[in-house]
Scaffold this motif. Structure first.
Motif, PDB file in Angstrom:
ATOM      1  N   HIS A   1      -6.230   0.088 -13.301  1.00 17.32           N
ATOM      2  CA  HIS A   1      -5.715   0.001 -11.930  1.00 17.32           C
ATOM      3  C   HIS A   1      -5.271   1.387 -11.440  1.00 17.32           C
ATOM      4  CE1 HIS A   1      -4.132  -1.931  -8.392  1.00 17.32           C
ATOM      5  NE2 HIS A   1      -2.935  -1.411  -8.596  1.00 17.32           N
ATOM      6  N   LEU A   2      -4.585   2.138 -12.304  1.00 15.07           N
ATOM      7  CA  LEU A   2      -4.175   3.489 -11.924  1.00 15.07           C
ATOM      8  C   LEU A   2      -5.399   4.338 -11.608  1.00 15.07           C
ATOM      9  CD1 LEU A   2      -2.271   5.878 -11.524  1.00 15.07           C
ATOM     10  CD2 LEU A   2      -2.325   6.227 -14.000  1.00 15.07           C
ATOM     11  N   SER A   3      -6.408   4.292 -12.445  1.00 15.82           N
ATOM     12  CA  SER A   3      -7.604   5.106 -12.214  1.00 15.82           C
ATOM     13  C   SER A   3      -8.277   4.751 -10.895  1.00 15.82           C
ATOM     14  CB  SER A   3      -8.604   4.936 -13.357  1.00 15.82           C
ATOM     15  OG  SER A   3      -8.114   5.564 -14.518  1.00 15.82           O
ATOM     16  N   ARG A   4      -8.416   3.452 -10.618  1.00 17.58           N
ATOM     17  CA  ARG A   4      -9.049   3.027  -9.361  1.00 17.58           C
ATOM     18  C   ARG A   4      -8.239   3.464  -8.153  1.00 17.58           C
ATOM     19  NH1 ARG A   4      -9.904  -1.299 -12.594  1.00 17.58           N
ATOM     20  NH2 ARG A   4      -8.088  -2.418 -11.803  1.00 17.58           N
ATOM     21  N   GLU A   5      -6.927   3.225  -8.174  1.00 18.52           N
ATOM     22  CA  GLU A   5      -6.069   3.558  -7.032  1.00 18.52           C
ATOM     23  C   GLU A   5      -5.967   5.070  -6.830  1.00 18.52           C
ATOM     24  OE1 GLU A   5      -4.693   1.596  -4.725  1.00 18.52           O
ATOM     25  OE2 GLU A   5      -5.453  -0.235  -5.656  1.00 18.52           O
ATOM     26  N   PHE A   6      -5.826   5.813  -7.915  1.00 26.98           N
ATOM     27  CA  PHE A   6      -5.714   7.272  -7.840  1.00 26.98           C
ATOM     28  C   PHE A   6      -7.001   7.861  -7.267  1.00 26.98           C
ATOM     29  CE2 PHE A   6      -5.395  11.650  -9.223  1.00 26.98           C
ATOM     30  CZ  PHE A   6      -4.039  11.918  -9.288  1.00 26.98           C
ATOM     31  N   THR A   7      -8.132   7.380  -7.754  1.00 31.42           N
ATOM     32  CA  THR A   7      -9.421   7.858  -7.268  1.00 31.42           C
ATOM     33  C   THR A   7      -9.602   7.534  -5.789  1.00 31.42           C
ATOM     34  OG1 THR A   7     -10.387   7.651  -9.475  1.00 31.42           O
ATOM     35  CG2 THR A   7     -11.922   7.750  -7.618  1.00 31.42           C
ATOM     36  N   ALA A   8      -9.199   6.345  -5.386  1.00 36.20           N
ATOM     37  CA  ALA A   8      -9.309   5.959  -3.976  1.00 36.20           C
ATOM     38  C   ALA A   8      -8.422   6.847  -3.099  1.00 36.20           C
ATOM     39  CB  ALA A   8      -8.932   4.495  -3.795  1.00 36.20           C
TER      40      ALA A   8
ATOM     41  N   TYR B   1      -7.060  10.016  -3.936  1.00 35.55           N
ATOM     42  CA  TYR B   1      -7.210  11.465  -4.075  1.00 35.55           C
ATOM     43  C   TYR B   1      -8.641  11.943  -4.305  1.00 35.55           C
ATOM     44  CZ  TYR B   1      -2.150  11.288  -4.413  1.00 35.55           C
ATOM     45  OH  TYR B   1      -0.830  11.068  -4.161  1.00 35.55           O
ATOM     46  N   GLY B   2      -9.577  11.032  -4.434  1.00 31.12           N
ATOM     47  CA  GLY B   2     -10.971  11.431  -4.569  1.00 31.12           C
ATOM     48  C   GLY B   2     -11.395  11.853  -5.960  1.00 31.12           C
ATOM     49  N   GLU B   3     -10.523  11.711  -6.934  1.00 34.42           N
ATOM     50  CA  GLU B   3     -10.868  12.006  -8.322  1.00 34.42           C
ATOM     51  C   GLU B   3      -9.940  11.216  -9.227  1.00 34.42           C
ATOM     52  OE1 GLU B   3     -10.067  16.100  -9.651  1.00 34.42           O
ATOM     53  OE2 GLU B   3      -8.781  16.322  -7.911  1.00 34.42           O
ATOM     54  N   SER B   4     -10.363  11.004 -10.444  1.00 31.80           N
ATOM     55  CA  SER B   4      -9.564  10.226 -11.389  1.00 31.80           C
ATOM     56  C   SER B   4      -8.336  11.026 -11.833  1.00 31.80           C
ATOM     57  CB  SER B   4     -10.409   9.871 -12.611  1.00 31.80           C
ATOM     58  OG  SER B   4     -10.646  11.031 -13.391  1.00 31.80           O
ATOM     59  N   PRO B   5      -7.314  10.335 -12.347  1.00 34.36           N
ATOM     60  CA  PRO B   5      -6.143  11.078 -12.856  1.00 34.36           C
ATOM     61  C   PRO B   5      -6.520  12.038 -13.984  1.00 34.36           C
ATOM     62  CG  PRO B   5      -5.815   8.686 -13.075  1.00 34.36           C
ATOM     63  CD  PRO B   5      -7.138   8.895 -12.443  1.00 34.36           C
ATOM     64  N   TYR B   6      -7.459  11.639 -14.831  1.00 37.67           N
ATOM     65  CA  TYR B   6      -7.892  12.515 -15.912  1.00 37.67           C
ATOM     66  C   TYR B   6      -8.551  13.774 -15.355  1.00 37.67           C
ATOM     67  CZ  TYR B   6     -10.390  14.294 -19.949  1.00 37.67           C
ATOM     68  OH  TYR B   6     -10.864  15.116 -20.940  1.00 37.67           O
TER      69      TYR B   6
ATOM     70  N   ARG C   1       0.833  -1.211   0.000  1.00 36.73           N
ATOM     71  CA  ARG C   1       0.000   0.000   0.000  1.00 36.73           C
ATOM     72  C   ARG C   1       0.865   1.257   0.000  1.00 36.73           C
ATOM     73  NH1 ARG C   1      -3.905   2.254  -2.179  1.00 36.73           N
ATOM     74  NH2 ARG C   1      -4.758   3.957  -1.008  1.00 36.73           N
ATOM     75  N   LEU C   2       1.928   1.246   0.797  1.00 34.44           N
ATOM     76  CA  LEU C   2       2.842   2.395   0.824  1.00 34.44           C
ATOM     77  C   LEU C   2       3.549   2.565  -0.512  1.00 34.44           C
ATOM     78  CD1 LEU C   2       4.354   2.104   4.414  1.00 34.44           C
ATOM     79  CD2 LEU C   2       2.688   3.776   3.579  1.00 34.44           C
ATOM     80  N   ARG C   3       3.945   1.445  -1.128  1.00 34.93           N
ATOM     81  CA  ARG C   3       4.594   1.499  -2.445  1.00 34.93           C
ATOM     82  C   ARG C   3       3.621   2.098  -3.469  1.00 34.93           C
ATOM     83  NH1 ARG C   3       4.583  -1.352  -6.999  1.00 34.93           N
ATOM     84  NH2 ARG C   3       6.469  -1.422  -8.253  1.00 34.93           N
TER      85      ARG C   3
END
Length: 147
Positions: A47-54, A56-61, A10-12
């Motif tokens: 995976h990036l979109s799901r993790e980023f949203t989780a 930061y509360g918004e998608s990378p886009y 998770r930290l990685r």
């Protein structure tokens, strides 16, 4: 011991997500897309979109679009560039897309924003002014709930 490796993973992941966010902050005007950002850190786009949203509360886009509009607001307030020049400077290839997105997030067209600027916020600390003038996506507007 399984908990420790999960925590390390998770930290990685958080370190990698921070790298993506920092890259977006630095290179917002470059042609960035979720697929290339994901490849850059060894994730799939989903995976990036799901993790980023989780995290930061918004998608990378969405984060990228907000950074571009925030920078556009600053350039438009300066007043020395046309709307078309600002559109290009913040990484949009289409003036129509830029105008639509800007209007959605800011509540007025870029041309009007350039002419009139934001409402005056005199006497507030800079950090408060930054928060108040940050573009708000439609989903962030709180709607009253009926109970």
């Amino acid at each position: 011991m399984g908990g420790r490796s999960e925590e390390e993973q998770r930290l990685r992941t958080l370190v990698l997500l921070r790298r993506v966010r920092d890259r977006i902050d630095r290179a917002y005007a470059e042609p960035l897309d979720v697929e290339s950002l994901a490849r850059w850190i060894g994730f799939s786009a989903g995976h990036l979109s799901r993790e980023f949203t989780a995290a930061y509360g918004e998608s990378p886009y969405s984060y990228l679009m907000t950074r571009r509009i925030e920078r556009a607001m600053t350039l438009l307030r300066r007043g020395d560039l046309s709307v078309t020049e600002v559109c290009s400077a913040v990484g949009y290839g289409s003036l129509g897309t830029f105008t639509t997105r800007f209007t959605e997030l800011v509540g007025m067209s870029p041309g009007r924003y350039r002419r009139e600027g934001p409402p005056p916020l005199s006497g507030l600390p800079g950090i408060i002014t930054m928060r108040v003038t940050r573009p708000i996506r439609n989903r962030e507007v709180l709607r009253p709930t009926s109970e």
